[in-house]
Design an enzyme around this catalytic site. Structure first.
Site, short mmCIF file in Angstrom:
data_model
loop_
_atom_site.label_atom_id
_atom_site.label_comp_id
_atom_site.label_asym_id
_atom_site.label_seq_id
_atom_site.Cartn_x
_atom_site.Cartn_y
_atom_site.Cartn_z
N GLU A 89 3.72 -18.06 -4.22
CA GLU A 89 2.54 -17.51 -4.86
C GLU A 89 2.87 -16.57 -5.99
O GLU A 89 3.99 -16.06 -6.10
CB GLU A 89 1.66 -16.83 -3.83
CG GLU A 89 2.38 -15.76 -3.03
CD GLU A 89 1.50 -15.28 -1.87
OE1 GLU A 89 1.45 -15.98 -0.85
OE2 GLU A 89 0.88 -14.23 -2.01
N CYS A 102 3.26 -11.40 -11.78
CA CYS A 102 4.10 -11.10 -10.63
C CYS A 102 4.69 -12.41 -10.12
O CYS A 102 3.95 -13.35 -9.81
CB CYS A 102 3.25 -10.43 -9.55
SG CYS A 102 4.12 -10.19 -8.00
N CYS A 109 11.38 -14.90 2.98
CA CYS A 109 12.27 -13.75 2.79
C CYS A 109 12.96 -13.48 4.12
O CYS A 109 12.40 -13.73 5.18
CB CYS A 109 11.43 -12.53 2.38
SG CYS A 109 12.41 -11.05 2.03
N CYS A 113 10.68 -6.94 6.79
CA CYS A 113 9.83 -5.74 6.78
C CYS A 113 8.56 -5.99 7.59
O CYS A 113 7.91 -7.01 7.44
CB CYS A 113 9.46 -5.34 5.35
SG CYS A 113 10.88 -4.96 4.32
N CYS A 116 5.05 -6.76 5.85
CA CYS A 116 5.02 -7.75 4.77
C CYS A 116 4.81 -9.16 5.30
O CYS A 116 5.46 -9.58 6.26
CB CYS A 116 6.32 -7.68 3.99
SG CYS A 116 6.37 -8.80 2.59
N CYS A 335 1.86 -9.29 -0.78
CA CYS A 335 2.91 -10.30 -0.74
C CYS A 335 2.77 -11.30 0.39
O CYS A 335 2.75 -10.92 1.54
CB CYS A 335 4.25 -9.64 -0.46
SG CYS A 335 4.70 -8.46 -1.62
N1 SAH Z 1 11.56 -7.67 -1.71
C1 SAH Z 1 11.24 -6.77 -2.76
C2 SAH Z 1 10.05 -7.18 -3.60
C3 SAH Z 1 8.83 -7.67 -2.92
S1 SAH Z 1 7.41 -6.86 -2.55
C4 SAH Z 1 11.05 -5.38 -2.22
O1 SAH Z 1 11.16 -5.20 -1.03
O2 SAH Z 1 10.86 -4.46 -3.00
C5 SAH Z 1 6.76 -5.76 -3.64
C6 SAH Z 1 6.31 -4.47 -2.94
O3 SAH Z 1 5.20 -4.67 -2.05
C7 SAH Z 1 7.40 -3.86 -2.09
O4 SAH Z 1 7.44 -2.48 -2.34
C8 SAH Z 1 6.93 -4.15 -0.67
O5 SAH Z 1 7.51 -3.27 0.25
C9 SAH Z 1 5.44 -4.00 -0.82
N2 SAH Z 1 4.61 -4.61 0.22
C10 SAH Z 1 4.86 -5.69 0.98
N3 SAH Z 1 3.85 -5.93 1.82
C11 SAH Z 1 2.93 -4.98 1.58
C12 SAH Z 1 1.66 -4.69 2.12
N4 SAH Z 1 1.15 -5.44 3.08
N5 SAH Z 1 0.98 -3.63 1.64
C13 SAH Z 1 1.49 -2.87 0.64
N6 SAH Z 1 2.68 -3.10 0.09
C14 SAH Z 1 3.40 -4.13 0.55
#
Ligand code: SAH
Length: 345
Positions: A89, A102, A109, A113, A116, A335
């Protein structure tokens, strides 16, 4: 899967065209068509016999927009289908200073986390540089842009995937994105977000690609951070900060921390105070965002009021910070949310 022509820069296309026994000027025609977001089969300048020969070896359409969702705030979210059927996406956001695309760097991944959605099904595979580039080229074309009159002016590597876990392809993508005569988006207009893969952060500082380095911090101590981010067990916050200092020394670029506010996890006054202590005097900025709640996850967003208080504490404490709007929250802005609901992982 066949090869992907978008993986090739102009020089590589010149070699390819020579190998195929075609006239040298065909390389530039092919390159221009690709940069306009065309599939091989719809580059008008190419003779049919040549494009058919190319299509024997290369995917005609390595990436196709299969669904577009438009948010009430104008943000657009896309589902792209790759040639092997995988779904990724992307998001297109309009700002006063330009339009930001974006992009995803991996299918899924493996960072795990807890907040996420991208990581729910683990890592499926890395994207090639051309598959990442195609996301920009297709969306630029969709909005009527060309390489000279770009509709996409900024790129953020904040879709699904951990960019530094797909290091070589991401670096090739950044170079091809910046190539003069191509879509020519400078690294200064690119933000690369990482959960904090320290060795690759050092490597990136040496590439001569001064992207805006963004680190997903989301907490103030290693133990608490590890509750939502497994990578925190591997790399300590102290090591991440040293890598950021090195990045600043090498590139002159200020760095950014992402901090998603999660109720009961990282969002109270004590966290704000500890964050000030951690970042005081550093050439950095903090991007706060209230968690986008993910249906498959139990975590809750901090309240709007709580987020405002957190922001005020930080700025009163001398830290440059902003609270970002949750753009596209009504269309699965976080994400991997959209892919997760589409593919039912
Ligand atoms: N893998 C990379 C980039 C991807 S995500 C990273 O970890 O930075 C981009 C941002 O969105 C990251 O800061 C991630 O931690 C955050 N993110 C992911 N899921 C989220 C959510 N449900 N709510 C808010 N931020 C989120």
């Amino acid at each position: 899967m066949k090869k992907i022509i978008q993986d090739y820069n102009l020089k590589e296309l010149e070699e390819l065209v020579a190998e195929m026994g075609e006239k040298p000027f065909r390389a530039k025609q092919l390159y221009d068509g690709i940069m306009r977001g065309h599939n091989i089969s719809d580059i008008p300048a190419l003779p049919k016999a040549f494009s058919e020969k190319l299509e024997e070896q290369f995917e005609d359409c390595p990436l196709e927009i299969v669904k577009t969702l438009t948010s009430s705030d104008g943000t657009e979210k896309y589902l792209f289908r790759l040639a092997d059927g995988n779904i990724i996406e992307g998001v297109f956001m309009k700002y006063k200073y330009g339009n930001t695309q974006c992009v995803s760097t991996q299918v899924g991944c493996r960072m795990g986390c807890k907040f996420c959605a991208s990581t729910l099904g683990g890592l499926v595979r890395n994207l090639s540089s051309g598959e990442i580039l195609s996301q920009v080229l297709k969306v630029n074309a969709l909005h009527g842009g060309t390489p000279k009159q770009r509709q996409v002016t900024n790129v953020v590597l904040m879709g699904s995937g951990e960019p530094l876990d797909n290091y070589d392809n991401v670096i090739k993508f950044l170079r091809d994105l910046a190539a003069e005569g191509g879509i020519n988006i400078s690294p200064r207009n690119v933000s690369l977000s990482t959960c904090g893969l320290v060795p690759q952060m050092y490597k990136l500082a040496e590439e001569g690609l001064p992207v805006n380095l963004t680190v997903s911090l989301h907490n103030v101590t290693d133990d608490e951070r590890a509750r939502t981010m497994p990578i925190a067990k591997r790399y300590k916050i102290g090591e991440i900060l040293s890598a950021c200092t090195n990045y600043f020394k090498k590139t002159g670029r200020r760095y950014i921390f992402e901090y998603s506010l999660i109720e009961g996890e990282n969002a109270d006054e004590a966290h704000a105070k500890a964050l000030i202590e951690l970042l005081k005097g550093r050439p950095c900025h903090v991007n706060l965002i209230r968690l986008n709640e993910v249906k498959e996850r139990k975590l809750m967003a901090a309240s709007e009021r709580g987020a405002q208080t957190f922001l005020k504490t930080l700025t009163d404490g001398g830290i440059s910070a902003t609270l970002r709007r949750r753009m596209g929250a009504d269309i699965g802005g976080a994400c991997g949310q959209l892919r997760a609901s589409f593919t039912k992982i």
